[in-house]
Design a protein around this motif. Structure first.
Motif, PDB file in Angstrom:
ATOM      1  N   ASP A   1     -47.043  -1.640  36.016  1.00  7.60           N
ATOM      2  CA  ASP A   1     -47.575  -1.259  37.463  1.00  7.60           C
ATOM      3  C   ASP A   1     -47.029  -1.994  38.541  1.00  7.60           C
ATOM      4  O   ASP A   1     -47.234  -3.169  38.637  1.00  7.60           O
ATOM      5  CB  ASP A   1     -49.087  -1.489  37.430  1.00  7.60           C
TER       6      ASP A   1
ATOM      7  N   LYS B   1     -47.502  -3.696  42.032  1.00  8.48           N
ATOM      8  CA  LYS B   1     -48.559  -3.492  43.143  1.00  8.48           C
ATOM      9  C   LYS B   1     -47.976  -4.120  44.187  1.00  8.48           C
ATOM     10  O   LYS B   1     -47.041  -5.233  44.272  1.00  8.48           O
ATOM     11  CB  LYS B   1     -49.631  -4.465  42.418  1.00  8.48           C
TER      12      LYS B   1
ATOM     13  N   ARG C   1     -52.527  -2.965  45.930  1.00 14.26           N
ATOM     14  CA  ARG C   1     -52.477  -1.833  45.720  1.00 14.26           C
ATOM     15  C   ARG C   1     -51.380  -1.145  44.765  1.00 14.26           C
ATOM     16  O   ARG C   1     -50.348  -1.780  45.045  1.00 14.26           O
ATOM     17  CB  ARG C   1     -52.469  -1.164  46.843  1.00 14.26           C
ATOM     18  N   THR C   2     -51.508  -0.473  43.751  1.00 10.65           N
ATOM     19  CA  THR C   2     -50.695   0.074  42.873  1.00 10.65           C
ATOM     20  C   THR C   2     -49.775   1.239  43.715  1.00 10.65           C
ATOM     21  O   THR C   2     -49.997   2.159  44.226  1.00 10.65           O
ATOM     22  CB  THR C   2     -51.258   0.856  41.809  1.00 10.65           C
TER      23      THR C   2
END
Length: 106
Positions: A59, A61, A65-66
């Motif tokens: 992920d 980020k 926030r992704t």
């Protein structure tokens, strides 16, 4: 004149147009599936080289926030299942035959 059973036998020998194609990677898959694990050194190397989980899933980020999710790309590897099976056989050999603790490889 053909009997009903003969007609069915003759039609079943014909190839359907939707028959599966030959897999060019099948010989390598069979070799990986039949690779013998009878040496502790080779089993240890296999357990170290083949990762226990897919190392590519991430992920990305930014400020919590992704932004982007990279899926596990291991599933795209045509030999993924065979390699996981080979690693499992190596770990089983080390645990069952050699009596080793396999927790460091997990």
């Amino acid at each position: 004149m053909l009997q009903t059973g003969e007609m069915m036998n003759s039609s079943s020998t014909l190839q359907s147009p939707h028959s599966p194609r030959r897999d060019p990677l099948q010989p390598i898959r069979l070799w990986l599936d039949s690779f013998p694990v009878h040496n502790p050194t080779i089993a240890r190397r296999l357990a170290k080289l083949i990762p226990p989980q897919c190392p590519f899933e991430r992920d990305i980020k930014f400020f919590g926030r992704t932004l982007l999710h990279i899926p596990p790309l291991c599933k795209l590897n045509p030999f993924y299942e065979e390699l996981v099976g080979l690693r499992f056989r190596a770990l089983c050999y080390l645990a069952d035959e050699c009596g080793e603790d396999v927790r460091p490889y997990c």
